[in-house]
Scaffold this motif. Structure first.
Motif, PDB file in Angstrom:
ATOM      1  N   UNK A 220       0.834  -1.155  -0.025  1.00  0.00           N
ATOM      2  CA  UNK A 220       0.130   0.005  -0.041  1.00  0.00           C
ATOM      3  C   UNK A 220       0.803   1.337   0.005  1.00  0.00           C
ATOM      4  N   UNK A 221       0.437   2.222  -0.720  1.00  0.00           N
ATOM      5  CA  UNK A 221       1.220   3.423  -0.565  1.00  0.00           C
ATOM      6  C   UNK A 221       0.848   4.308   0.492  1.00  0.00           C
ATOM      7  N   UNK A 222       1.070   5.790   0.754  1.00  0.00           N
ATOM      8  CA  UNK A 222       1.091   6.327   1.989  1.00  0.00           C
ATOM      9  C   UNK A 222      -0.445   6.829   2.057  1.00  0.00           C
ATOM     10  N   UNK A 223      -1.387   6.589   0.954  1.00  0.00           N
ATOM     11  CA  UNK A 223      -2.818   6.856   1.030  1.00  0.00           C
ATOM     12  C   UNK A 223      -3.557   5.684   1.166  1.00  0.00           C
ATOM     13  N   UNK A 224      -2.932   4.445   1.353  1.00  0.00           N
ATOM     14  CA  UNK A 224      -3.737   3.352   1.519  1.00  0.00           C
ATOM     15  C   UNK A 224      -3.889   2.557   0.155  1.00  0.00           C
ATOM     16  N   UNK A 225      -3.483   3.157  -0.959  1.00  0.00           N
ATOM     17  CA  UNK A 225      -4.070   2.655  -2.183  1.00  0.00           C
ATOM     18  C   UNK A 225      -3.002   1.244  -2.527  1.00  0.00           C
ATOM     19  N   UNK A 226      -3.538   0.174  -3.290  1.00  0.00           N
ATOM     20  CA  UNK A 226      -3.012  -0.887  -3.604  1.00  0.00           C
ATOM     21  C   UNK A 226      -1.854  -0.609  -4.526  1.00  0.00           C
ATOM     22  N   UNK A 227      -0.708  -1.006  -4.400  1.00  0.00           N
ATOM     23  CA  UNK A 227       0.341  -0.760  -5.329  1.00  0.00           C
ATOM     24  C   UNK A 227       1.153  -2.155  -5.407  1.00  0.00           C
ATOM     25  N   UNK A 228       2.127  -2.198  -6.492  1.00  0.00           N
ATOM     26  CA  UNK A 228       3.331  -3.297  -6.584  1.00  0.00           C
ATOM     27  C   UNK A 228       4.521  -2.510  -5.934  1.00  0.00           C
ATOM     28  N   UNK A 229       5.008  -3.447  -5.019  1.00  0.00           N
ATOM     29  CA  UNK A 229       6.200  -2.970  -4.089  1.00  0.00           C
ATOM     30  C   UNK A 229       7.557  -3.551  -5.049  1.00  0.00           C
ATOM     31  N   UNK A 230       7.551  -4.646  -5.272  1.00  0.00           N
ATOM     32  CA  UNK A 230       8.580  -5.359  -6.103  1.00  0.00           C
ATOM     33  C   UNK A 230       8.276  -6.096  -6.963  1.00  0.00           C
ATOM     34  N   UNK A 231       9.114  -6.212  -8.250  1.00  0.00           N
ATOM     35  CA  UNK A 231       8.823  -7.179  -9.222  1.00  0.00           C
ATOM     36  C   UNK A 231      10.338  -7.783  -9.660  1.00  0.00           C
ATOM     37  N   UNK A 232      10.630  -8.854  -8.952  1.00  0.00           N
ATOM     38  CA  UNK A 232      12.007  -9.245  -8.924  1.00  0.00           C
ATOM     39  C   UNK A 232      12.323 -10.889  -9.065  1.00  0.00           C
ATOM     40  N   UNK A 233      13.464 -11.387  -9.481  1.00  0.00           N
ATOM     41  CA  UNK A 233      13.815 -12.372  -9.295  1.00  0.00           C
ATOM     42  C   UNK A 233      13.769 -12.887  -7.752  1.00  0.00           C
ATOM     43  N   UNK A 234      13.433 -14.091  -7.350  1.00  0.00           N
ATOM     44  CA  UNK A 234      13.559 -14.618  -5.942  1.00  0.00           C
ATOM     45  C   UNK A 234      15.047 -14.828  -5.708  1.00  0.00           C
ATOM     46  N   UNK A 235      15.442 -14.990  -4.449  1.00  0.00           N
ATOM     47  CA  UNK A 235      17.011 -15.263  -4.258  1.00  0.00           C
ATOM     48  C   UNK A 235      17.031 -16.856  -4.812  1.00  0.00           C
ATOM     49  N   UNK A 236      18.110 -16.952  -5.595  1.00  0.00           N
ATOM     50  CA  UNK A 236      18.215 -18.186  -6.225  1.00  0.00           C
ATOM     51  C   UNK A 236      19.571 -18.753  -5.722  1.00  0.00           C
ATOM     52  N   UNK A 237      19.547 -20.148  -5.685  1.00  0.00           N
ATOM     53  CA  UNK A 237      20.672 -20.946  -4.944  1.00  0.00           C
ATOM     54  C   UNK A 237      20.867 -22.345  -5.890  1.00  0.00           C
ATOM     55  N   UNK A 238      21.396 -22.201  -7.051  1.00  0.00           N
ATOM     56  CA  UNK A 238      21.818 -23.486  -7.905  1.00  0.00           C
ATOM     57  C   UNK A 238      22.868 -24.287  -7.142  1.00  0.00           C
ATOM     58  N   UNK A 239      22.569 -25.488  -7.151  1.00  0.00           N
ATOM     59  CA  UNK A 239      23.217 -26.575  -6.665  1.00  0.00           C
ATOM     60  C   UNK A 239      23.498 -27.759  -7.579  1.00  0.00           C
TER      61      UNK A 239
END
Length: 195
Positions: free
Chosen positions: A12-31
Motif C-alpha cells: 500500500x502507498x502512503x494513502x492506502x492505495x494498493x500498489x506493486x512494491x517489487x517485481x524481481x527474481x527470487x533469491x536463487x541457489x543453484x546446486x
C-alpha cells in the motif's frame, strides 16, 4: 533451461492505495552437484503474520526447514537425474542438509533408501508446475505431472527427476509438531516451543 521465475510483491502507498512494491527474481541457489536449484520465494517467521504496508522477506540465506512457527515458500528446479544420483554418497547428503539447517532431516544410513531421502517436522504442500518428478517414499512412489499436488505430512521422502527434461515444483512449508503418538513411533525429540 526453465524460465527464471519472478516474485511480484504488493502493498500500500502512503494513502492506502494498493500498489506493486517489487517485481524481481527470487533469491536463487543453484546446486548442480545435487541436481537442483532452490528459489526462495517468501518466508514468514510466524503465523498469523502481521500485515504491514510495505512487507518484505528479510532472509538472506538458504535454509531448508520452515522457520519455527512460520511458513516458507520456495520452488525447486530438478535436473534429469540419469546416473548422477547414484554417485552421491550418504555423507555428502548429510553434509548438504546440515549446510541448509536440517542436520536431523536425513534418516540413518540403514534406513536411507534414496539419495535425497529426508524428513521435516512440517506439512509441505508441493504443486507440480513443469516436467515430471517422482516422489519416493519408504514404501511406494508416485510420479507427479503439472497440476498434481502432494501433501507431505512429516514423512521420509525423496525426489527424483527420471525424465530427460527439467522439472519444477513449488512448495509451501508449514512448521509443525508431531503429536505424541507419532513422535513415539519415530523416536524424535520434541522441538523447542514457538516463541
Amino acid at each position: 533451461m526453465l524460465r527464471e521465475p519472478k516474485v511480484v510483491v504488493t502493498g500500500h502507498d502512503e494513502n492506502g492505495k494498493a500498489i506493486i512494491i517489487s517485481d524481481a527474481a527470487p533469491r536463487t541457489y543453484p546446486n548442480p552437484k545435487f541436481l537442483t536449484t532452490f528459489y526462495e520465494v517468501w518466508n514468514e517467521k510466524q503465523i498469523p503474520c502481521t500485515v504491514s504496508r510495505t512487507m518484505h522477506d528479510d532472509e538472506n540465506d538458504l535454509t531448508h526447514p520452515p522457520p519455527r512457527g512460520g511458513v516458507r515458500i520456495r520452488m525447486h528446479d530438478f535436473e534429469p537425474a540419469g546416473d548422477k544420483i547414484s554417485k552421491l554418497t550418504y555423507e555428502e547428503i548429510v553434509e548438504h542438509f546440515r549446510d541448509v539447517g536440517s542436520e536431523d532431516a536425513v534418516p540413518s544410513k540403514e534406513n536411507w533408501k534414496q539419495a535425497f531421502m529426508h524428513r521435516t517436522e512440517s506439512i509441505d504442500f508441493g504443486i507440480m508446475i513443469e516436467g515430471e518428478l517422482t516422489l519416493i517414499m519408504e514404501e511406494g512412489e508416485r510420479t507427479l505431472t503439472p497440476g498434481d499436488i502432494v501433501v507431505q505430512v512429516g514423512t521420509n521422502h525423496g525426489w527424483e527427476n527420471r525424465g530427460d527434461t527439467m522439472s519444477r515444483i513449488a512448495f509451501v512449508l508449514l512448521d509443525g509438531d508431531y503429536d505424541d503418538e507419532l513422535r513415539g513411533m519415530l523416536g524424535t525429540e520434541r522441538k523447542p516451543p514457538v516463541t
